[in-house]
Write a protein that holds these residues in place. Structure first.
Motif, PDB file in Angstrom:
ATOM      1  N   ASP A  82      60.055 -58.511 -11.832  1.00 52.58           N
ATOM      2  CA  ASP A  82      59.928 -59.958 -11.653  1.00 52.58           C
ATOM      3  C   ASP A  82      60.914 -60.388 -10.572  1.00 52.58           C
ATOM      4  OD1 ASP A  82      59.794 -62.698 -11.755  1.00 52.58           O
ATOM      5  OD2 ASP A  82      59.822 -62.816 -13.943  1.00 52.58           O
ATOM      6  N   ALA A  83      60.437 -60.506  -9.360  1.00 58.91           N
ATOM      7  CA  ALA A  83      61.308 -60.816  -8.226  1.00 58.91           C
ATOM      8  C   ALA A  83      61.969 -62.178  -8.372  1.00 58.91           C
ATOM      9  CB  ALA A  83      60.515 -60.763  -6.921  1.00 58.91           C
ATOM     10  N   ALA A  84      61.332 -63.104  -9.086  1.00 61.32           N
ATOM     11  CA  ALA A  84      61.913 -64.438  -9.252  1.00 61.32           C
ATOM     12  C   ALA A  84      63.237 -64.370 -10.011  1.00 61.32           C
ATOM     13  CB  ALA A  84      60.938 -65.351  -9.980  1.00 61.32           C
ATOM     14  N   LEU A  85      63.353 -63.421 -10.932  1.00 64.83           N
ATOM     15  CA  LEU A  85      64.611 -63.275 -11.666  1.00 64.83           C
ATOM     16  C   LEU A  85      65.710 -62.774 -10.747  1.00 64.83           C
ATOM     17  CD1 LEU A  85      63.345 -61.721 -15.034  1.00 64.83           C
ATOM     18  CD2 LEU A  85      64.028 -64.089 -14.581  1.00 64.83           C
ATOM     19  N   ILE A  86      65.388 -61.903  -9.824  1.00 62.57           N
ATOM     20  CA  ILE A  86      66.383 -61.412  -8.860  1.00 62.57           C
ATOM     21  C   ILE A  86      66.779 -62.542  -7.914  1.00 62.57           C
ATOM     22  CG2 ILE A  86      66.909 -59.645  -7.147  1.00 62.57           C
ATOM     23  CD1 ILE A  86      66.250 -58.575  -9.948  1.00 62.57           C
ATOM     24  N   ASP A  87      65.789 -63.267  -7.419  1.00 58.68           N
ATOM     25  CA  ASP A  87      66.057 -64.346  -6.471  1.00 58.68           C
ATOM     26  C   ASP A  87      66.926 -65.450  -7.093  1.00 58.68           C
ATOM     27  OD1 ASP A  87      64.488 -63.014  -4.638  1.00 58.68           O
ATOM     28  OD2 ASP A  87      62.676 -64.175  -5.071  1.00 58.68           O
ATOM     29  N   GLY A  88      66.765 -65.703  -8.369  1.00 58.69           N
ATOM     30  CA  GLY A  88      67.492 -66.794  -9.004  1.00 58.69           C
ATOM     31  C   GLY A  88      68.801 -66.405  -9.649  1.00 58.69           C
ATOM     32  N   LEU A  89      69.172 -65.121  -9.585  1.00 59.59           N
ATOM     33  CA  LEU A  89      70.363 -64.668 -10.305  1.00 59.59           C
ATOM     34  C   LEU A  89      71.635 -65.385  -9.858  1.00 59.59           C
ATOM     35  CD1 LEU A  89      71.892 -62.820 -12.232  1.00 59.59           C
ATOM     36  CD2 LEU A  89      71.916 -61.073 -10.408  1.00 59.59           C
ATOM     37  N   GLU A  90      71.855 -65.482  -8.562  1.00 59.52           N
ATOM     38  CA  GLU A  90      73.101 -66.090  -8.099  1.00 59.52           C
ATOM     39  C   GLU A  90      73.177 -67.564  -8.505  1.00 59.52           C
ATOM     40  OE1 GLU A  90      75.706 -66.730  -3.997  1.00 59.52           O
ATOM     41  OE2 GLU A  90      73.981 -65.372  -4.003  1.00 59.52           O
ATOM     42  N   ARG A  91      72.070 -68.250  -8.385  1.00 59.33           N
ATOM     43  CA  ARG A  91      72.034 -69.662  -8.759  1.00 59.33           C
ATOM     44  C   ARG A  91      72.334 -69.835 -10.252  1.00 59.33           C
ATOM     45  NH1 ARG A  91      67.607 -70.481  -6.704  1.00 59.33           N
ATOM     46  NH2 ARG A  91      66.214 -70.168  -8.459  1.00 59.33           N
ATOM     47  N   VAL A  92      71.715 -69.002 -11.091  1.00 57.22           N
ATOM     48  CA  VAL A  92      71.938 -69.081 -12.537  1.00 57.22           C
ATOM     49  C   VAL A  92      73.375 -68.715 -12.888  1.00 57.22           C
ATOM     50  CG1 VAL A  92      71.298 -68.035 -14.755  1.00 57.22           C
ATOM     51  CG2 VAL A  92      69.519 -68.722 -13.138  1.00 57.22           C
ATOM     52  N   ALA A  93      73.934 -67.752 -12.170  1.00 57.69           N
ATOM     53  CA  ALA A  93      75.331 -67.363 -12.417  1.00 57.69           C
ATOM     54  C   ALA A  93      76.277 -68.521 -12.127  1.00 57.69           C
ATOM     55  CB  ALA A  93      75.688 -66.149 -11.564  1.00 57.69           C
ATOM     56  N   TRP A  94      76.063 -69.208 -11.005  1.00 56.58           N
ATOM     57  CA  TRP A  94      76.895 -70.367 -10.694  1.00 56.58           C
ATOM     58  C   TRP A  94      76.720 -71.469 -11.746  1.00 56.58           C
ATOM     59  CZ3 TRP A  94      80.960 -70.766  -7.798  1.00 56.58           C
ATOM     60  CH2 TRP A  94      81.115 -69.963  -6.659  1.00 56.58           C
ATOM     61  N   ALA A  95      75.500 -71.673 -12.193  1.00 58.68           N
ATOM     62  CA  ALA A  95      75.243 -72.690 -13.215  1.00 58.68           C
ATOM     63  C   ALA A  95      75.978 -72.359 -14.507  1.00 58.68           C
ATOM     64  CB  ALA A  95      73.739 -72.809 -13.469  1.00 58.68           C
ATOM     65  N   THR A  96      75.985 -71.081 -14.877  1.00 58.36           N
ATOM     66  CA  THR A  96      76.697 -70.651 -16.081  1.00 58.36           C
ATOM     67  C   THR A  96      78.186 -70.870 -15.923  1.00 58.36           C
ATOM     68  OG1 THR A  96      74.993 -68.978 -16.495  1.00 58.36           O
ATOM     69  CG2 THR A  96      77.101 -68.705 -17.628  1.00 58.36           C
ATOM     70  N   TRP A  97      78.707 -70.512 -14.758  1.00 57.24           N
ATOM     71  CA  TRP A  97      80.130 -70.728 -14.490  1.00 57.24           C
ATOM     72  C   TRP A  97      80.476 -72.208 -14.639  1.00 57.24           C
ATOM     73  CZ3 TRP A  97      83.304 -73.630 -11.534  1.00 57.24           C
ATOM     74  CH2 TRP A  97      84.624 -73.217 -11.409  1.00 57.24           C
ATOM     75  N   PHE A  98      79.625 -73.073 -14.133  1.00 61.55           N
ATOM     76  CA  PHE A  98      79.894 -74.509 -14.165  1.00 61.55           C
ATOM     77  C   PHE A  98      79.840 -75.046 -15.598  1.00 61.55           C
ATOM     78  CE2 PHE A  98      78.617 -79.010 -13.776  1.00 61.55           C
ATOM     79  CZ  PHE A  98      79.654 -79.473 -12.965  1.00 61.55           C
ATOM     80  N   ALA A  99      78.851 -74.615 -16.376  1.00 60.34           N
ATOM     81  CA  ALA A  99      78.749 -75.082 -17.764  1.00 60.34           C
ATOM     82  C   ALA A  99      79.990 -74.698 -18.556  1.00 60.34           C
ATOM     83  CB  ALA A  99      77.490 -74.500 -18.418  1.00 60.34           C
TER      84      ALA A  99
END
Length: 290
Positions: A82-99
């Motif tokens: 699922d390439a979308a999961l790879i493409d979104g990893l950095e964005r999701v990681a930053w979101a987790t850091w922020f939460a």
């Protein structure tokens, strides 16, 4: 990994504006997906979420190399990824850091209510005894050792409750390896730890502000999303680097965050006091969002 900066007056480390802006922008982009996730039965994993986010950002950058992107695209085209999961990893990681950052920030500015001294004493004693038992018998288990390292780190009564729940889970999972211990193992500790954790969380929850409750939910949702993206990333990363230390390059998040420094908690009896804020946020590197 850069060291956290000197704490400001609120008790949380100073964060470079560019980092905070990147993280907040990522969170806002991910927020609709987070809001759609049910909270029932959802809790944040017992590891350093900010360190985990930094690890995920590093993996995302590794997999963003042009030569790897071409190979990943070919694997995805074959339906094996699922390439979308790879493409979104950095964005999701930053979101987790922020939460996580926002939850720590709100906790640092909210004193909460005092916990009974007898409850805190019993909780710390139970935790210490269980960790000694687990560490002695699971020394050769890499995943268990990583989880125990996290249970040993951090600060605050919220962490204490989470540690008790984590220790109880590990007792259930490894009961056969522990039950014959004659020194520290007590069969009732598993149930007692869960009950103590529930009591602490109930008392802390009664004192929590609406903002804390909001960010705790965001943290749990973003952590679940992070694991979903990260697991897909390390799956393809280990395949691409199969002959070049795949697990070392792409470790699971428990292993990757095991060596993250944190303020140690004493196993001795603490004084009864207001709810303490949790440990300082980990400062991520300045990296753009994918």
């Amino acid at each position: 990994m850069p060291k956290p900066k000197t704490p400001n007056k609120s008790g949380t480390p100073a964060v470079e504006p560019t980092q905070l802006h990147i993280a907040e922008a990522a969170f806002l982009r991910v927020k609709p997906e987070l809001d759609a996730m049910p909270l029932s039965g959802l809790d944040a994993p017992r590891l350093d979420l900010q360190a985990a986010a930094v690890q995920a950002i590093g993996v995302a950058k590794t997999l963003s190399a042009p030569q790897l992107r071409q190979r990943i695209a070919s694997i995805a085209a074959a339906g094996a990824l699922d390439a979308a999961l790879i493409d979104g990893l950095e964005r999701v990681a930053w979101a987790t850091w922020f939460a996580r950052y926002k939850l720590l920030l709100t906790s640092a500015t909210h004193s909460g209510a005092a916990l009974p001294a007898a409850l805190v004493e019993r909780a710390y004693e139970t935790r210490a005894r269980m960790l000694k038992t687990l560490e002695y018998h699971l020394d050769g288990d890499a995943e268990a050792t990583a989880q125990l390292a996290h249970l040993r780190a951090g600060s605050g009564h919220l962490d204490l409750a989470n540690d008790l729940s984590g220790a109880a889970d590990m007792y259930r999972k490894h009961r056969e390896a522990l039950k014959d211990d004659k020194r520290n193992f007590r069969s009732e500790d598993e149930q007692d730890a869960s009950a103590l954790a529930e009591q602490i969380l109930r008392l802390l929850g009664a004192a929590a502000t609406p903002e804390q409750t909001l960010w705790k939910g965001s943290q749990a949702r973003s952590a679940k999303l992070l694991f979903r993206h990260y697991d897909e990333a390390i799956r393809v990363g280990r395949f691409l680097f199969y002959y070049d230390d795949p697990e070392g390059r792409f470790p699971n998040l428990y292993t990757a965050t095991r060596s993250t420094p944190a303020s140690p908690r004493p196993d001795k009896k603490p004084e009864a006091s207001p709810v303490n804020p949790e440990g300082a946020p980990v400062e991520p590197p300045v990296i753009g969002i994918a």
